[in-house]
Design a protein around this motif. Structure first.
Motif, PDB file in Angstrom:
ATOM      1  N   ILE A 152       0.761   4.532   0.178  1.00 50.20           N
ATOM      2  CA  ILE A 152      -0.094   5.683   0.480  1.00 50.20           C
ATOM      3  C   ILE A 152       0.706   6.945   0.189  1.00 50.20           C
ATOM      4  CG2 ILE A 152      -1.535   6.728   2.294  1.00 50.20           C
ATOM      5  CD1 ILE A 152      -2.475   4.022   1.937  1.00 50.20           C
ATOM      6  N   PHE A 186       0.837  -1.186   0.000  1.00 47.06           N
ATOM      7  CA  PHE A 186       0.000   0.000   0.000  1.00 47.06           C
ATOM      8  C   PHE A 186       0.875   1.240   0.000  1.00 47.06           C
ATOM      9  CE2 PHE A 186      -2.813  -3.270   1.310  1.00 47.06           C
ATOM     10  CZ  PHE A 186      -3.981  -2.954   0.671  1.00 47.06           C
ATOM     11  N   ILE A 205       2.978   7.385   5.003  1.00 45.18           N
ATOM     12  CA  ILE A 205       2.197   8.508   5.541  1.00 45.18           C
ATOM     13  C   ILE A 205       3.144   9.530   6.185  1.00 45.18           C
ATOM     14  CG2 ILE A 205       0.570   9.170   7.356  1.00 45.18           C
ATOM     15  CD1 ILE A 205      -0.944   6.575   6.774  1.00 45.18           C
ATOM     16  N   MET A 206       4.095   9.019   6.964  1.00 44.64           N
ATOM     17  CA  MET A 206       5.078   9.910   7.586  1.00 44.64           C
ATOM     18  C   MET A 206       5.871  10.660   6.508  1.00 44.64           C
ATOM     19  SD  MET A 206       4.818   9.549  10.830  1.00 44.64           S
ATOM     20  CE  MET A 206       3.110   9.107  10.764  1.00 44.64           C
ATOM     21  N   VAL A 215       2.570   1.297   5.057  1.00 44.47           N
ATOM     22  CA  VAL A 215       1.436   2.209   5.201  1.00 44.47           C
ATOM     23  C   VAL A 215       1.827   3.377   6.105  1.00 44.47           C
ATOM     24  CG1 VAL A 215      -0.925   2.433   6.012  1.00 44.47           C
ATOM     25  CG2 VAL A 215      -0.221   0.365   4.846  1.00 44.47           C
ATOM     26  N   VAL A 216       2.386   3.041   7.245  1.00 46.64           N
ATOM     27  CA  VAL A 216       2.734   4.089   8.199  1.00 46.64           C
ATOM     28  C   VAL A 216       3.905   4.925   7.687  1.00 46.64           C
ATOM     29  CG1 VAL A 216       3.423   4.559  10.558  1.00 46.64           C
ATOM     30  CG2 VAL A 216       1.935   2.641  10.068  1.00 46.64           C
ATOM     31  N   SER A 217       4.919   4.242   7.153  1.00 50.33           N
ATOM     32  CA  SER A 217       6.107   5.009   6.775  1.00 50.33           C
ATOM     33  C   SER A 217       5.804   5.950   5.615  1.00 50.33           C
ATOM     34  CB  SER A 217       7.266   4.072   6.433  1.00 50.33           C
ATOM     35  OG  SER A 217       6.943   3.260   5.346  1.00 50.33           O
ATOM     36  N   SER A 264       4.225  13.707   5.033  1.00 46.32           N
ATOM     37  CA  SER A 264       4.334  14.921   5.851  1.00 46.32           C
ATOM     38  C   SER A 264       5.750  15.486   5.783  1.00 46.32           C
ATOM     39  CB  SER A 264       3.969  14.621   7.299  1.00 46.32           C
ATOM     40  OG  SER A 264       2.682  14.076   7.347  1.00 46.32           O
ATOM     41  N   ILE A 265       6.720  14.599   5.789  1.00 45.71           N
ATOM     42  CA  ILE A 265       8.101  15.083   5.722  1.00 45.71           C
ATOM     43  C   ILE A 265       8.337  15.759   4.375  1.00 45.71           C
ATOM     44  CG2 ILE A 265      10.527  14.403   5.789  1.00 45.71           C
ATOM     45  CD1 ILE A 265       9.695  12.092   7.632  1.00 45.71           C
ATOM     46  N   LEU A 280      12.947   0.592   4.488  1.00 43.55           N
ATOM     47  CA  LEU A 280      12.557   0.416   5.888  1.00 43.55           C
ATOM     48  C   LEU A 280      11.740  -0.856   6.049  1.00 43.55           C
ATOM     49  CD1 LEU A 280      11.601   4.003   7.107  1.00 43.55           C
ATOM     50  CD2 LEU A 280      13.538   2.613   7.787  1.00 43.55           C
ATOM     51  N   THR A 318      14.320  -3.935   5.445  1.00 38.86           N
ATOM     52  CA  THR A 318      15.381  -4.147   6.432  1.00 38.86           C
ATOM     53  C   THR A 318      14.872  -4.100   7.862  1.00 38.86           C
ATOM     54  OG1 THR A 318      15.907  -1.796   6.441  1.00 38.86           O
ATOM     55  CG2 THR A 318      17.161  -3.186   4.930  1.00 38.86           C
ATOM     56  N   ARG A 319      13.896  -3.236   8.139  1.00 40.66           N
ATOM     57  CA  ARG A 319      13.470  -3.066   9.516  1.00 40.66           C
ATOM     58  C   ARG A 319      12.053  -3.535   9.774  1.00 40.66           C
ATOM     59  NH1 ARG A 319      17.658  -2.932  12.168  1.00 40.66           N
ATOM     60  NH2 ARG A 319      16.231  -2.531  13.861  1.00 40.66           N
ATOM     61  N   GLY A 320      11.367  -3.975   8.758  1.00 36.04           N
ATOM     62  CA  GLY A 320      10.012  -4.466   8.966  1.00 36.04           C
ATOM     63  C   GLY A 320       8.988  -3.401   9.301  1.00 36.04           C
ATOM     64  N   VAL A 321       9.252  -2.152   8.872  1.00 32.52           N
ATOM     65  CA  VAL A 321       8.285  -1.089   9.145  1.00 32.52           C
ATOM     66  C   VAL A 321       7.177  -1.157   8.098  1.00 32.52           C
ATOM     67  CG1 VAL A 321       7.965   1.398   9.366  1.00 32.52           C
ATOM     68  CG2 VAL A 321      10.116   0.354  10.044  1.00 32.52           C
TER      69      VAL A 321
END
Lengths: 520, 387, 418
Positions: free
Chosen positions: B83, B81, B145-146, B141-143, B149-150, B132, B135-138
C-alpha cells in the motif's frame, strides 16, 4: 455401542455425514427411534438427539471451553454461570474432567476431544457419532476415551464409533458393521469374531495388494540420517534421535499413527525445517554409480530445500493440494514446480517453456495422466491424475532419494496400481525410497524394511516378509518395540536399530504433553 | 489445446468488460439521479479523446500510472500488499529532485544516476516494510501505511528552506534541477510534447512481463503467490522472496514519479501530484496484474482524468469521472472473482466431458475414471488478488 | 533420563500463559509508572504543556475519530473480515454527518453519519462475504469509491448553499459542550499548580471532564459497551466464533454469513460515527480530505491494542495525544518528550539485561544515548518530527510486539458455506 468398520475410502465418513445431515442421501431412509426422518442440516440431526464428534475437531482455539460448548446453543442455559454449572455437572457425571474456563488453544488433543464430546452432550444428544476418534490419540488416551465411552453407554446413550482399527473395534464395540466400497458387507458380534475374519471382511479379496518382487537392495547407502532431533515450540522434541540409512534400491516403509512425527521428519529431510541436532548425508551424482566411485555421501544438513531437490531428493507430498500443486495453474507450470532450476525447465536464469511443455506432454503420456491437454489447470484433474502427474514429475528428474508420503491416498484403484508399479520400477533402477503410509498393506507390500515411528522416535523395526498388518498396527500404538518377529538379516538398516526402550518414553508430541499437564 | 486457450482469453476479457458495463450503467444512474443526461458526458469525453493534445496528455499521465501500478502488481503477484507505493514514489521523487539540483554531471551520466537514485530510494523505503515483515512479522499493509505518513513528514522536513528547500513564492520547492537531468521529450508540434518517459514505462512493462513469465525468479514469485506452501516445498525461500519482491516493488515505485519530475516540473514542490500510489492499486486490480491489462487500465484511468476536464465547461461535474473510477474498481474485483470461479467450474466440467468422450492426450483413449475432482482451490488460505 | 523431560517441560508450560496476557494490575502499574516519569520530565524540562488540561482535552477530541474507526475495525475483524475500507467509511460519515447536520440539526447529522458509514460497511460485506473478494482489495476499492462519491455529491449538495463550496459544507450547529461543574475547575486548579504527579493526573482527568461534547461521551461509552456485547452476550460469542473458526460455528448452526454481515455493517456504522464526530464536533463542517488517513490510523490502533477494546482505546489515546502535540506548542513539548523517551528506552535496556538479552540491551542503550544527545543539544524539534511521531511509534510498537499479537484465527480468510 456400535462400531462401523472399513478401509480408508470405504464410505464410512460419507455415511456419517448423511446421518448428521451434512449431506443428503440419494436414496434410502433413516429411522430414529423407529421414526423415519430426513435431515436437511446438522441442526435437524441435533434436534433428533444425534451429535457428531468430527475427526478434525470443530473448535475455535482462541475461545474458552465454555464458549466453544455453548456456541450455537446459547438458548439452553445462556452463556454465563448457568452454562458453566451445567458443563461442570456433565463433566463430572461422565468423568470428562473438562475445565470450562481454559482456552482451547492450551489443550491437548485428548482434552479437545473431550470438549467435543461435551459439546454434543450439552445439546442433549442421545446418540453420539465418533468419526475416527482414536486416529490422533496415543494408547493411554485411547484407553481413557474408551472408559468415557463406556460411561456414556452405562448412562443409556448410544455410541456409533467409526474406525478402521480392528483391535479397538473388537475391544470396545457391542456390534460391528463392516462396509466396503460403499456397501454393507456384514454385521458381526465381536465375541464370535476374530481380528482375522474381520480384516478379511474389511479388505475383501479382490483388492490389489502391492507386492515387491525380488529384493533389489544394495549396500550403497543413499541417505544417512544420524541422531536427528527437532524441537518444537517450548523445547519439546518433535523428533528425537532418529537414525536410519536407506540404500540404493531400497524402500524403507515408515509406519505410525498420524501425528507422531512423520510430517516433521519429511520437513527435516526436505529442508523446510532445520534440524536442531544430528546430521543428514546423501549420496549425490548419478544413480547406480559404483559405491567406490560415488564416494562417501555428502553432508546436506545445512542445505536449503532447493539445493536438496536439485541434488536428487524427490518428493511426493502428503497433501498434494497444499504442497505439490499450483491448483489454478496449467499442468505444464505444475510440471516446473519444484524443479525450476533444472533442465528441461530452464536454461540458466531463463525458463525454457518449450521443452518444459514438451516434457509435460511426455509425462502425461508415459504416466497415463488423463487430461485433454496440458493447458488445463491442475484443479480440473481428478485426484488420481493429479497424483500421477506429481509422480511423473518427480521421477523425471532421476531422483536418488524419493520421499513418498501417502502416495496413493485419495487415489482410485487403477491409479494406485500404476503408482505402485512406478515406485517398484524406480527402485529396481537404484532409487532409495522413504515410504510413509497409513495403508499398512501398502507399507508391507512395497517396503524392503519397515520402521515404526512413535512420538517422534523410531521405536521398532520389522521385516515386511513376515509381519501382518495387525502386528504392525499394534507396534504403531507403542505396544511393541525393538525388532518385531524374527530377526531379518537382509535388512540393510539392521545396525541402526534403535535401543528399543519404551519404559522411559518422554512425552514428545504437543498432544502427548497435555494430559500430564492437567494431571499435575 | 487451442480451445482452452481461446476460452481463457475470452474469460480474461469478460471480467473487465462486464465490470465496465456495470460501472457505466451505475454511473448513468448517478447522473440520472442528479438530474443530468445519463449519456452526454460519455459522448463529450469520447469526443475529447479524439483530440491530439488530449491524447498526448492521456499518454503522459498514463506513464506514471503504469509504472506505479506495475510496482503494486509485483507485490500482488505474490500476495504482498504494498500500500506504500504512495510514500515510496513521492519520497523517491523528492530525493531525486534534490540530487538533480545538487549534482551536475553530463546528461549521459546524470540521467542514469537520477533513475538509480529514484529506484534505490523507493526500494529502501519499501525495504523497511519488507524487513519488518520478514524479521518481526509486521503486516506489510500496516507498516506501509505508516511509512506513507512518515514519508510525508520526511519530505516536509527536506523541503524546508533551511535543509534542501527553496522558497518560490508560496511554494516550497527543491530548486530547479540541472538541465542535464531533464529527460528528453518528443515534440509533436501543436499536440504538445510527449514525455520521453512514456517509452521507459513501455520498456518497464516488457521487462516486467519477461521477468515474471520467462525467468526462474518470476516463476518462483508467481508460485509463491499461487500457493505459499507449495512454493516452500518446491524450494522457494519464502522470507527472501518477500524481501526481494518488496525491494523490487519499491524500486519500480520509485520510478513512478519520474515522468512528471524529469519530463515536466524538474523540481519537487508542494504541488507535485499526490495519491498516484493509491490510484495505482485500483489500476493494478483493473489490469489483473498483467502488463498489457495494466497498460489498458492506466490508459482508461488517464482518459477518465484528462477527458473529463471538459465536462466542467459543459455543465457537468468532473467528479463524475472519479465516481466512475471507484465503481469500476469495485465492479472489477467482484466480476473477476465471479467470472474466475465460473470459468474454473466450467473448465472442470469440460475436462470431464472431454475425458468421457475419449479426448485424452495420453495413449489410452478409454473413458477416464472420473474420480473425485480436485476442489477449486478452497484449500488455498489466501485468495490471490490479481492473478 | 526419565526425569529430564519432565524438568524440561515445566518452564514451557509456565511461560505459555504468562506470555499471552498482561494482567490488569501489572498494566495499571506500568501506566502509573509512565505517568510518574512523565511528571518528572515535565518538572525537569518545564514544558508544562505536556500534561495540561486543554492539551488532554484536545487529545481526547482527536482520539475519538481514531478510536471509533478502530472500534469499527475491531467489530469487523472479530468476525473475520479485514476492514481497510474504514477510511472510506469515515469519509462517508463526515459527508453524511455534515450534509444532514446543517439541514436538520446535529443529532440527525450524527445518525446520518452512522447510516452513511454503515452503507459503506454493507458494500464491503457484499463484496467480501457474498462475493468472497480479497478483503484488502475490497477495502481499497471502497476507499477510492467513497472519495469519488463524496466529491461528486458535494458539488450538488454544498455548492450554491450559503457558506458552502464544492469542497466544504455549510456550518453545522454545535451539539453543545459541557464541563462537570466543580470537578472541572478543581482539576484545572490542581493542574495549574504544577505539583509532581498530582497535577498530571489532574490534567489527564481534567481533559475528561472539561468542554466535553455529548458525542465524546457516547464514543467513550462505546468502548466498554463493545467489550460487553462481544464478550458477554451470545450475539458477541457467535460473532467472534465466525472470526475464529467459521466452519465450526456453521456446524453448530450459527449463520456465519449473517453475523459477518452484521459485524461489517456495525463496523461501518462506528466508522461513520467517527466521521460524523469529525464534521460536527471537531470541526463544524465537512471539508474535503478532512479524515486525513484516520481510518488507517484507527486500524493501527486496533492492532496496537491486540484486537481488544481496552488496548484499542489506549492506542487511540496515544495517537490522539501525539496528534494534539502537533497543534499546541508541539515543537517544545515533543522536545521535552525526547527526555522521556530516552529514559523509557533506558528502562527497556535494563529489562533486557535482566532477561539476559545483551545484544538488544546494547542497542537500546545506544538509542537511549542518541535520543538524550538529541535532547541535550537542541532546544526544539522540527514540526515534521512531531507529525511523524505517532506513525513511528506505531511502527516501533508493532515491530516489538507483532509476534505477541493475536488476531482472530480466521481473520481475512475467505469463507464459503458448506
Amino acid at each position: 455401542m456400535h462400531a462401523l468398520c472399513g478401509e480408508n475410502g470405504a464410505g464410512k465418513s460419507t455415511l456419517m455425514k448423511i446421518l448428521y445431515g451434512m449431506q443428503k442421501p440419494d436414496e434410502g431412509t433413516i429411522a430414529v427411534d423407529g421414526q423415519q426422518v430426513a435431515f436437511a442440516s446438522p441442526g435437524d440431526a441435533i434436534a433428533r438427539g444425534i451429535g457428531m464428534v468430527h475427526q478434525h475437531f470443530m473448535l475455535a482455539d482462541n475461545l474458552t471451553v465454555l464458549e466453544n460448548v455453548v456456541l450455537g446453543s446459547e438458548k439452553l442455559h445462556g452463556i454465563g454461570a448457568k452454562a458453566r454449572a451445567k458443563i461442570v455437572e456433565l463433566s463430572e457425571r461422565y468423568g470428562l474432567g473438562v475445565r470450562p474456563d481454559a482456552l482451547v488453544e492450551n489443550l491437548g488433543v485428548a482434552d479437545r476431544q473431550r470438549v467435543e464430546i461435551l459439546k454434543v452432550l450439552y445439546r442433549g444428544a442421545t446418540t453420539l457419532i465418533l468419526d475416527e476418534p482414536t486416529a490422533v490419540l496415543v494408547p493411554q488416551e485411547v484407553d481413557a476415551l474408551f472408559d468415557n465411552l463406556r460411561e456414556l453407554k452405562a448412562e443409556g446413550l448410544s455410541v456409533i464409533f467409526i474406525s478402521h482399527k480392528l483391535g479397538e473395534v473388537l475391544s470396545v464395540a457391542d456390534e460391528i458393521t463392516v462396509i466396503r466400497r460403499g456397501t454393507t458387507v456384514g454385521t458381526v458380534v465381536p465375541a464370535d469374531t476374530t481380528a482375522k475374519q474381520l480384516a478379511e471382511l474389511m479388505v475383501g479379496s479382490e483388492l490389489p495388494t502391492p507386492e515387491t518382487a525380488e529384493s533389489t537392495v544394495t549396500d550403497r547407502p543413499v541417505i544417512e540420517v544420524r541422531n536427528l532431533k527437532l524441537l518444537g515450540e517450548g523445547g519439546r522434541a518433535l523428533l528425537d534421535d532418529i537414525s536410519f540409512t536407506i540404500h540404493e534400491g531400497e524402500v524403507l516403509g515408515l509406519a505410525g499413527v498420524e501425528g507422531n512425527g512423520q510430517t516433521e521428519l519429511i520437513d527435516a529431510l526436505i529442508g523446510l525445517k532445520g534440524a536442531d541436532s544430528g546430521t543428514l548425508r546423501m549420496a549425490t551424482g548419478e544413480v547406480g554409480s559404483a559405491g567406490e566411485a560415488a564416494g562417501e555421501p555428502e553432508e546436506i544438513t545445512s542445505w536449503p530445500t532447493r539445493r536438496r531437490r536439485e541434488q536428487g531428493i524427490g518428493y511426493i507430498p502428503e497433501d498434494r493440494h497444499r504442497h505439490g500443486l499450483l491448483l489454478e495453474s496449467p499442468l505444464w507450470e505444475n510440471r516446473i514446480l519444484g524443479h525450476v532450476t533444472e533442465r528441461p525447465n530452464s536454461k540458466g536464469f531463463w525458463l525454457d517453456l518449450k521443452s518444459a511443455q514438451a516434457d509435460t506432454r511426455r509425462i502425461v503420456e508415459e504416466y497415463d495422466v488423463r487430461t485433454p491437454g496440458i493447458d488445463v489447470t491442475a484443479a480440473s484433474l481428478s485426484g488420481g491424475n493429479q497424483q500421477k502427474l506429481i509422480v511423473g514429475r518427480e521421477m523425471s528428474h532421476k531422483p536418488r532419494f524419493l520421499i513418498a508420503a501417502h502416495p496413493t491416498r485419495g487415489v482410485d484403484v487403477g491409479a494406485q496400481a500404476q503408482i505402485w508399479d512406478q515406485i517398484r520400477e524406480a527402485r529396481r533402477e537404484g532409487l532409495a525410497v522413504l515410504l510413509i503410509s497409513a495403508d499398512l498393506d501398502e507399507l508391507i507390500g512395497l517396503s524392503d524394511t519397515l520402521r515404526v515411528i512413535y512420538r517422534g522416535r523410531l521405536v521398532a523395526d520389522a521385516d515386511p516378509a513376515d509381519i501382518t498388518p495387525e502386528e504392525l498396527g499394534s507396534a504403531m500404538t507403542g505396544a511393541a518395540s525393538g525388532h518385531l518377529e524374527h530377526p531379518a538379516d537382509e535388512s540393510g538398516a539392521a545396525e541402526d536399530r534403535p535401543s528399543g526402550e519404551t519404559g522411559d518414553q518422554p512425552e514428545k508430541t504437543e498432544e502427548a504433553a497435555a494430559p500430564e499437564d492437567e494431571a499435575r | 489445446m487451442k480451445k482452452f486457450d481461446k476460452e481463457r482469453l475470452l474469460l480474461g476479457a469478460a471480467g473487465p468488460a462486464i465490470a465496465l458495463v456495470v460501472a457505466v450503467l451505475l454511473t448513468s444512474v448517478v447522473l440520472l439521479a442528479s438530474g443530468k443526461s445519463p449519456f452526454e458526458p460519455y459522448a463529450i469525453m469520447l469526443e475529447q479523446a479524439g483530440f491530439a493534445d488530449i491524447q498526448v496528455l492521456i499518454l503522459n499521465a498514463a506513464a506514471g500510472y503504469y509504472i506505479a501500478a506495475l510496482a503494486v502488481a509485483v507485490g500482488f503477484r505474490m500476495n504482498l500488499f504494498n500500500i506504500g507505493v504512495e510514500g515510496q514514489y513521492r519520497l523517491a521523487a523528492m530525493v531525486t529532485a534534490v540530487v538533480g539540483a545538487k549534482v551536475a554531471l553530463p546528461g549521459a551520466l546524470q540521467l542514469p544516476l537520477l533513475v538509480l537514485v529514484a529506484a534505490l530510494t523507493g526500494a529502501f523505503w519499501a525495504g523497511i516494510a519488507g524487513l519488518l515483515k520478514v524479521t518481526r512479522g509486521v503486516s506489510e499493509v500496516v507498516s506501509t501505511i505508516m511509512l506513507n505518513s512518515i514519508a510525508t513528514a520526511v519530505i516536509g522536513y527536506f523541503t524546508l528552506p533551511k535543509v534542501f528547500g527553496v522558497q518560490q513564492g508560496n511554494n516550497k520547492t527543491t530548486g530547479e534541477m540541472h538541465d542535464s537531468g531533464w529527460f528528453p521529450n518528443l515534440d509533436l508540434g501543436p499536440a504538445g510534447e510527449l514525455y520521453g518517459f512514456v517509452f521507459v514505462a513501455v520498456a518497464l512493462g516488457i521487462a516486467y512481463w519477461v521477468v515474471l513469465n520467462r525467468t526462474r525468479f518470476g516463476f518462483d514469485l508467481r508460485a509463491t503467490g499461487a500457493s505459499e506452501s507449495a512454493a516452500a516445498a518446491s524450494g522457494v525461500n519464502a522470507k527472501r522472496m518477500v524481501l526481494t519482491a518488496m525491494l523490487l516493488s519499491g524500486a519500480v515505485a520509485g520510478l513512478a514519479g519520474l515522468p512528471t519530475l524529469l519530463n515536466d516540473t524538474h523540481t519537487y514542490s508542494l504541488s507535485f501530484p499526490t495519491s498516484l500510489g493509491f490510484t495505482a492499486i485500483g489500476i493494478a486490480l483493473l489490469g489483473r496484474g498483467g502488463p498489457v491489462g495494466i497498460a489498458f487500465a492506466s490508459l482508461l484511468w488517464a482518459f477518465l482524468d484528462k477527458a473529463s476536464a471538459e465536462l466542467d465547461y459543459r455543465g457537468y461535474d468532473t467528479e463524475i469521472a472519479v465516481i466512475m473510477q471507484g465503481l469500476i474498481v469495485i465492479a472489477v474485483v467482484v466480476s473477476y472473482e465471479a467470472v474466475g470461479r465460473w470459468g474454473l467450474r466450467r473448465q472442470q466440467q469440460r475436462v470431464g466431458k472431454e475425458l468421457a468422450a475419449g479426448h485424452v492426450l495420453g495413449k489410452t483413449g478409454a473413458p477416464g475414471t472420473s474420480g473425485e475432482t480436485g476442489t477449486s482451490g478452497d484449500n488455498n488460505d489466501k485468495e490471490v488478488a490479481a492473478r | 533420563m526419565s526425569t529430564a523431560p519432565a524438568l524440561d517441560k515445566r518452564p514451557a508450560a509456565a511461560s505459555a500463559p504468562g506470555r499471552r496476557r498482561v494482567t490488569l494490575p501489572v498494566l495499571l502499574l506500568i501506566i502509573a509508572g509512565v505517568l510518574a516519569l512523565t511528571s518528572l520530565v515535565r518538572i525537569v524540562t518545564g514544558a508544562d504543556g505536556i500534561t495540561n488540561v486543554s492539551q488532554m482535552s484536545t487529545a481526547l477530541k482527536l482520539a475519538v475519530p481514531i478510536g471509533m474507526a478502530g472500534l469499527g475495525g475491531l467489530w469487523a475483524e472479530r468476525s473475520g473480515v479485514i476492514n481497510i475500507g474504514l477510511e472510506g467509511m469515515l469519509i462517508l460519515g463526515t459527508w453524511f454527518g455534515a450534509w444532514a447536520g446543517y439541514q436538520w440539526g446535529p443529532w440527525i447529522g450524527v445518525l446520518a453519519g452512522i447510516a452513511g458509514g454503515a452503507l459503506g460497511g454493507l458494500l464491503h460485506a457484499i463484496v467480501t462475504v457474498t462475493f468472497n473478494v480479497n478483503h484488502i482489495v475490497s477495502g481499497v476499492a471502497i476507499n477510492i469509491l467513497a472519495l469519488g462519491v463524496t466529491r461528486y455529491v458535494s458539488a450538488f449538495a454544498f455548492e450554491g448553499v450559503p457558506q458552502g463550496t464544492s469542497k466544504q459544507s455549510p456550518p453545522v450547529e454545535s451539539l453543545g459542550q459541557f464541563s462537570v461543574p466543580v470537578l472541572s475547575d478543581g482539576l484545572e486548579t490542581i493542574n495549574d499548580k504544577g505539583w509532581f504527579l498530582a497535577s498530571d493526573i489532574a490534567g489527564l482527568l481534567g481533559g475528561l471532564v472539561t468542554n466535553m461534547s455529548p458525542l465524546t461521551l457516547l464514543a467513550l461509552a462505546l468502548v466498554p459497551a463493545s467489550w460487553w456485547i462481544l464478550w458477554r452476550t451470545s450475539f458477541g460469542l457467535r460473532l467472534r466464533s465466525c472470526g475464529e473458526n467459521p466452519t465450526a460455528a456453521e456446524s453448530l448452526g450459527v449463520n456465519v454469513y449473517k453475523y459477518k454481515y452484521l459485524a461489517v455493517i456495525i463496523s461501518g456504522g462506528l466508522a461513520g460515527l467517527g466521521g460524523a464526530f469529525l464534521s460536527i464536533v471537531a470541526n463544524p463542517f465537512y471539508l474535503e480530505g478532512q479524515t486525513g488517513g484516520r481510518g488507517y490510523i484507527g486500524l493501527a490502533a486496533m492492532i496496537f491494542g491486540n484486537w481488544m477494546p481496552g488496548g484499542l482505546a489506549l492506542g487511540a489515546g496515544l495517537f490522539g495525544y501525539t496528534d494534539s502535540l502537533k497543534l499546541r506548542g508541539g515543537t517544545e513539548n515533543v522536545h521535552a518528550l525526547l527526555l522521556l523517551i530516552a529514559i523509557l528506552v533506558l528502562i527497556g535496556a535494563i529489562w533486557l539485561v535482566l532477561r539476559k538479552k545483551y545484544v538488544g540491551a546494547v542497542i537500546a542503550v545506544a538509542v537511549s544515548a542518541l535520543v538524550f544527545a538529541w535532547y541535550a543539544t537542541t532546544k526544539e524539534v522540527p514540526t515534521q518530527v512531531v507529525t511523524a511521531t505517532p506513525y513511528v511509534v506505531t511502527l516501533l510498537v508493532l515491530s516489538l510486539s507483532a509476534q505477541r499479537l493475536r488476531m482472530p484465527r480466521a481473520n481475512g480468510k475467505p469463507y464459503r458455506r458448506g
